[in-house]
Design a protein around this motif. Sequence first.
Motif, PDB file in Angstrom:
ATOM      1  N   ALA A  87       0.835  -1.204   0.000  1.00  0.00           N
ATOM      2  CA  ALA A  87       0.000   0.000   0.000  1.00  0.00           C
ATOM      3  C   ALA A  87       0.866   1.247   0.000  1.00  0.00           C
ATOM      4  N   THR A  88       0.587   2.159  -0.914  1.00  0.00           N
ATOM      5  CA  THR A  88       1.354   3.408  -1.016  1.00  0.00           C
ATOM      6  C   THR A  88       0.454   4.636  -1.002  1.00  0.00           C
ATOM      7  N   GLY A  89      -0.833   4.446  -0.754  1.00  0.00           N
ATOM      8  CA  GLY A  89      -1.780   5.545  -0.874  1.00  0.00           C
ATOM      9  C   GLY A  89      -1.536   6.687   0.092  1.00  0.00           C
ATOM     10  N   GLN A  90      -1.003   6.391   1.287  1.00  0.00           N
ATOM     11  CA  GLN A  90      -0.823   7.431   2.296  1.00  0.00           C
ATOM     12  C   GLN A  90       0.584   8.027   2.315  1.00  0.00           C
TER      13      GLN A  90
END
Length: 213
Positions: A87-90
């Motif tokens: 996950a890299t969304g934040q």
Amino acid sequence: MKTDDLIDMLSSGPDAGRPTRTPRAALLPLLGGLLASVAVMLMLLGVRSNLLEELTWAAFWSKLLFSLALAAAGWLAVKRLSAPGAATGQLTLYLGAPILLAWCGAAVLLANAAPELRAELFWGRTWRYCPLLIALISLPIFAAVLHIMRNRAPTRLRLAGGAAGFAAGASAAAVYCLHCPELSIAFVGFWYLLGILIPTALGALIGPRVLAW
């Protein structure tokens, strides 16, 4: 050849069962890169003579915490971008929050300063070479991070290379705090960031070639 037979053959090939790298195996190159960066800083620049006094000043801690916050965000980006599907969304939030806080602090500082002092608070005395020194100090850490990422499985190579440069640059900025005479957050929020973005741009440029697997 049946599909099941092909899968069995591949799973029993020479690369099967290769042990994955442990956290300690990654820590050693990083520690070596960090120590090398500290050595470069000490040999070229040295530690400020009044560092112990500066440790009691809020302005010193503001520039150190700014650098450390960006370094932590950079290392998180390196970790996420070293593995496919993470996950890299934040990451944008983690990377942008310290910058936004620093710029808000800089705006308040400049707004409350006397007009004749504002230029000095922004430009300082070392703006000509501060970013270049941070970029130079970052090189050993940068090389160590790229070495570690090559042994993992990054898929977004340009972003991964940029993350490696950002983490190395921010870590180097924290090291540079031990020498830097500047204390204004207006200076730090711009010129330190520029120094961090130099290895970031370099990493994004060479990432597809260096990290290809």
